[in-house]
Design a protein around this motif. Structure first.
Motif, PDB file in Angstrom:
ATOM      1  N   UNK A 177      30.587  67.054  10.372  1.00  0.00           N
ATOM      2  CA  UNK A 177      29.732  65.892  10.632  1.00  0.00           C
ATOM      3  C   UNK A 177      28.372  66.320  11.164  1.00  0.00           C
ATOM      4  N   UNK A 178      28.319  67.487  11.804  1.00  0.00           N
ATOM      5  CA  UNK A 178      27.059  67.968  12.376  1.00  0.00           C
ATOM      6  C   UNK A 178      25.998  68.165  11.296  1.00  0.00           C
ATOM      7  N   UNK A 179      26.440  68.495  10.072  1.00  0.00           N
ATOM      8  CA  UNK A 179      25.480  68.733   8.992  1.00  0.00           C
ATOM      9  C   UNK A 179      25.415  67.619   7.974  1.00  0.00           C
ATOM     10  N   UNK A 180      26.194  66.570   8.162  1.00  0.00           N
ATOM     11  CA  UNK A 180      26.209  65.468   7.191  1.00  0.00           C
ATOM     12  C   UNK A 180      25.952  64.130   7.883  1.00  0.00           C
ATOM     13  N   UNK A 181      26.988  63.561   8.482  1.00  0.00           N
ATOM     14  CA  UNK A 181      26.863  62.246   9.119  1.00  0.00           C
ATOM     15  C   UNK A 181      25.702  62.189  10.099  1.00  0.00           C
ATOM     16  N   UNK A 182      25.571  63.202  10.953  1.00  0.00           N
ATOM     17  CA  UNK A 182      24.520  63.171  11.960  1.00  0.00           C
ATOM     18  C   UNK A 182      23.132  63.264  11.324  1.00  0.00           C
ATOM     19  N   UNK A 183      23.021  64.005  10.239  1.00  0.00           N
ATOM     20  CA  UNK A 183      21.735  64.095   9.543  1.00  0.00           C
ATOM     21  C   UNK A 183      21.379  62.764   8.893  1.00  0.00           C
TER      22      UNK A 183
END
Length: 355
Positions: free
Chosen positions: A334-340
């Protein structure tokens, strides 16, 4: 690739951390200041220990039953930490524990009292600015119903993560529908009325059961990844989250069961709360909708249905990201997808405000 000796050393270090120090996950919460409190509502301003942020506020809204630490799972994998460290003026509403005495509280309590008061207080605390709501699961449903019901609230945008709006698109509950129909919808009614809701221990067990295959293979996975500290820390943090589940109030659980599950009201864009109709067409703010690619509780089709219901929203953005129901919010990917996706959405909404 790490060499075998390096992996062995890392594994040994992790074993020491788990056995002698109680674990390898850093479960310290992001520093916070209590700014408001009321029935079923504690409102916090999150900080990084420096001077407070003054930019447009972001309010994190959890679902019922799940602890607010869903947004602050562990250091290094905490959406709250990410937002604060990114310079965003971040707030969190926490419902606290739900007691048997709360059994008469219905959905109305959350969308008429708890969330509106939190939203207004966040706006007031940040100098009267509009609030950007970020919500997970049922928190997204309640946030949208609140916005539709009270369009005068100072809400600038809403981002929902893993919030299902078509319950017929959830394969996990499909086998129970014949039983529900056979009993006239009263399959669960005697139980939640007798218990005053859904007890926390039952909620935890049901949540774990949705990922039963992972639960069964978890010991083997731990052994296989004994040298991966981040992997082990994530498992510890998820277990900590599961151990802190909260009960559903009886009346709220009953409404969710009858209005969302049985009648599937949300899929049609309206909810009937004892004769009071709330329509999602009343949502008039930009909305981001994110679904988990491996989510069995809120699969893509159930989440994506929302994009067809927000007729009066100026913009609706839909994204998918790796992860199950919790993983899409705060898994390692999620650090590289959802949060972006969330950062980009917030930047797009906040830029016009500061222009």
């Amino acid at each position: 690739m790490a060499t075998p000796p390096a992996r062995l050393a890392a594994a040994a270090s992790n074993v020491v951390g788990k056995v002698l120090h109680g674990g390898v996950a850093d479960l310290r919460p992001v520093p916070r200041v209590l700014i408001d409190q009321g029935p079923n509502r504690s409102l916090y301003r999150l900080t990084n220990g420096k001077s407070p942020e003054t930019g447009p506020p972001v309010l994190l809204v959890p679902p019922l039953a799940a602890p607010a630490l869903c947004f602050d799972l562990r250091r290094g994998c905490s959406l709250a930490e990410h937002l604060v460290e990114g310079g965003r003026n971040t707030y969190l509403v926490d419902y606290g524990n739900v007691a048997f005495s709360d059994r008469r509280l219905g959905i109305e309590h959350w969308i008429e009292e708890v969330l509106p008061r939190a939203i207004r207080k966040v706006s007031e605390d940040s100098g009267g600015q509009g609030v950007h709501v970020v919500a997970w699961c049922l928190g997204g449903i309640f946030s949208l119903l609140t916005t539709a019901d009270q369009p005068d609230l100072p809400i600038e945008s809403i981002a929902t993560i893993a919030s299902p709006f078509d319950f017929t698109a959830i394969p996990l509950i499909a086998p129970f529908r014949p039983l529900v129909d056979l009993t006239g919808g009263h399959l669960l009614t005697p139980f939640y009325r007798a218990l005053g809701g859904a007890p926390s221990y039952l909620v935890s067990r049901v949540f774990r059961a949705t990922g039963i295959s992972k639960e069964i293979t978890k010991p083997l996975a731990i052994l296989k990844n004994l040298d991966d500290r981040d992997y082990l820390a994530q498992i510890e943090a998820v277990d900590h989250f599961m151990d802190n589940m909260i009960a559903y109030p009886g009346r709220t659980f009953g409404q969710i069961y009858h209005r969302f599950f049985r009648a599937n009201d949300l899929a049609e864009g309206t909810v009937d709360l004892n004769g009071r109709i709330i329509a999602l067409s009343g949502v008039k703010v930009p909305t981001l909708v994110i679904a988990g690619q491996n989510d069995t509780i809120a699969p893509r089709a159930a989440v994506e249905r929302l994009t067809e219901l927000l007729d009066n929203s100026p913009s609706v953005t839909f994204e998918t990201a790796p992860g199950g129901h919790l993983g899409v919010l705060t898994g390692r990917k999620a650090r590289g997808t959802t949060w972006r996706y969330l950062d980009r959405f917030l930047d797009e909404q906040i830029a016009p405000e500061s222009a």
